[in-house]
Design a protein around this motif. Structure first.
Motif: not given
Ligand code: PHB
Length: 388
Positions: A146-163, A190-192
């Motif tokens: 679903s479109n939500w899946q890759p969007g959501y998982s990229t958001g998780v990674v970007a927040a984890q990287k501290g952006y 994730g705080g972004g």
């Protein structure tokens, strides 16, 4: 029964029940491929078809003991033609199952037509959330995401990287909007904070003014959803504008999947998340990639995996009923119960009909999107609005 009488009786049966009986248990299964053969997603449609046909070929040309006969329509990724196009397959060709498509807007029209006519539909790419959300149905399964899946998982990674401060950029249509929504949900959890969403009409490639705006705002990170020909141009333009080395570009994996050779140096090092990585070192993926390369003299990508898995899901349904399409409930239940032994790794299908799957962080290296880590394990779409 004497011979002439028997023939007459058979003829009567054929008239009364012939097409139905034939569609259910004998003769070839009619598969309608509705995919883009022209436009910005043409290469994606080609890879889906190749993947689908590869699996069927590996099964000796049969699924559930029955030959497969293909019917094709070029949907041009044009939603305004979608209803007419899908009806060519449903009403003119009388197909047993629809396979399609790439573009979310076109797929939404396909899902409506499939529901109205109770035709089986397997979606081998388009991520439109509603297909396995508000529009879900027992006759509809998706082999992709679903479109939500890759969007959501990229958001998780970007927040984890501290952006902390992001801008998003995409085409103004369902897939773009929903992918960005998924990204924003996870990134802000994730705080972004997403400062601004930029977009342009599909399938436009006039990125310059938007890139100027990104350069002026200087976010910590940019999230992009583009695919196919548009993704090739975007990644090159981002680099040419001098942004690649100053503002990290993240995306759902479509940004660099099936496009790396055309993007050249501009794509190297880009990190994306998706449910597939080229170099997953498993016997299943290695066998698939070898088989694909031998058959087509080309490297497999995520689209070919999704086509291959669409055929696997259809095959699981047909095997459960030994090719008898009349056993519709058992067939659709088996298509949902299957654990798909995919090149991406094994995955299951949610009650709403969408893959529950691992999402990987990848990095573009040479001709491959290389595996880096699991971004989110067994991610299930929330299936908002699905009442199954
Ligand atoms: C979509 O329109 O849903 C879509 C198109 C191309 C992709 C992914 C999603 O690569």
């Amino acid at each position: 029964m004497n011979a002439p009488f028997r023939l007459a009786a058979l003829a009567l049966c054929a008239t009364a029940f012939g097409p139905l009986a034939q569609a259910q248990s004998t003769g070839p299964i009619k598969v309608g491929l509705m995919l883009p053969a022209t436009g910005t997603f043409a290469a994606l449609g080609d890879m889906i078809e190749k993947g689908f046909k590869l699996y069927v070929q590996e099964q000796g040309g049969k699924l559930g003991g029955r030959e497969i006969q293909y019917f094709k329509v070029d949907d041009e990724s044009d939603p305004s033609k979608a209803t007419d196009n899908v009806n060519k397959l449903i009403k003119r060709d009388n197909v047993d199952v629809l396979i399609g498509t790439v573009h979310s807007g076109v797929a939404l029209a396909m899902a409506k037509a499939a529901k109205d006519s109770n035709t089986l539909l397997i979606v081998p790419n388009a991520g439109a959330d509603a297909i396995t959300g508000a529009m879900c149905g027992p006759n509809i399964v998706r082999s992709s995401f679903s479109n939500w899946q890759p969007g959501y998982s990229t958001g998780v990674v970007a927040a984890q990287k501290g952006y902390k401060r992001a801008m998003t950029i995409t085409w103004n249509y369902a897939a773009g909007a929903e992918t960005v929504k998924g990204f924003t949900e996870a990134f802000e959890k994730g705080g972004g904070k997403v400062l601004k969403d930029l977009n342009l009409p599909f399938p436009g490639v006039e990125f310059q003014a938007l890139l100027t705006e990104i350069a002026a705002q200087k976010p910590d990170v940019v999230f992009a959803f583009f695919a196919g020909g548009g993704a090739v141009k975007f990644v090159k333009d981002y680099d040419a504008a001098g942004l690649k080395n100053s503002i990290p570009l993240f995306g759902s994996g479509f940004l660099t999947d099936g496009t790396l050779e055309a993007q050249g140096a501009s794509a190297q090092g880009l990190q994306t998340t998706l449910h597939y990585a080229d170099n997953l070192d498993t016997p299943r993926n290695n066998a698939f990639r070898t088989s694909f390369a031998l058959t087509y003299k080309a490297n497999a990508d995520v689209y070919s995996v999704q086509g291959y898995d669409a055929a696997q899901i259809l095959g699981a349904g047909l095997a459960a009923v030994k090719g008898d399409l009349g056993k519709r409930d058992a067939l659709t239940a088996a298509m949902r119960k299957v654990t798909v032994d995919s090149p991406r790794g094994k995955f299951t299908i949610s009650p709403a009909g969408n893959p529950v799957q691992d999402m990987f962080l990848r990095e573009a290296k040479g001709k491959n999107n290389e595996y880096r880590s699991v971004a989110v394990k067994a991610l299930a779409d929330p299936a908002r609005g699905c009442k199954l």
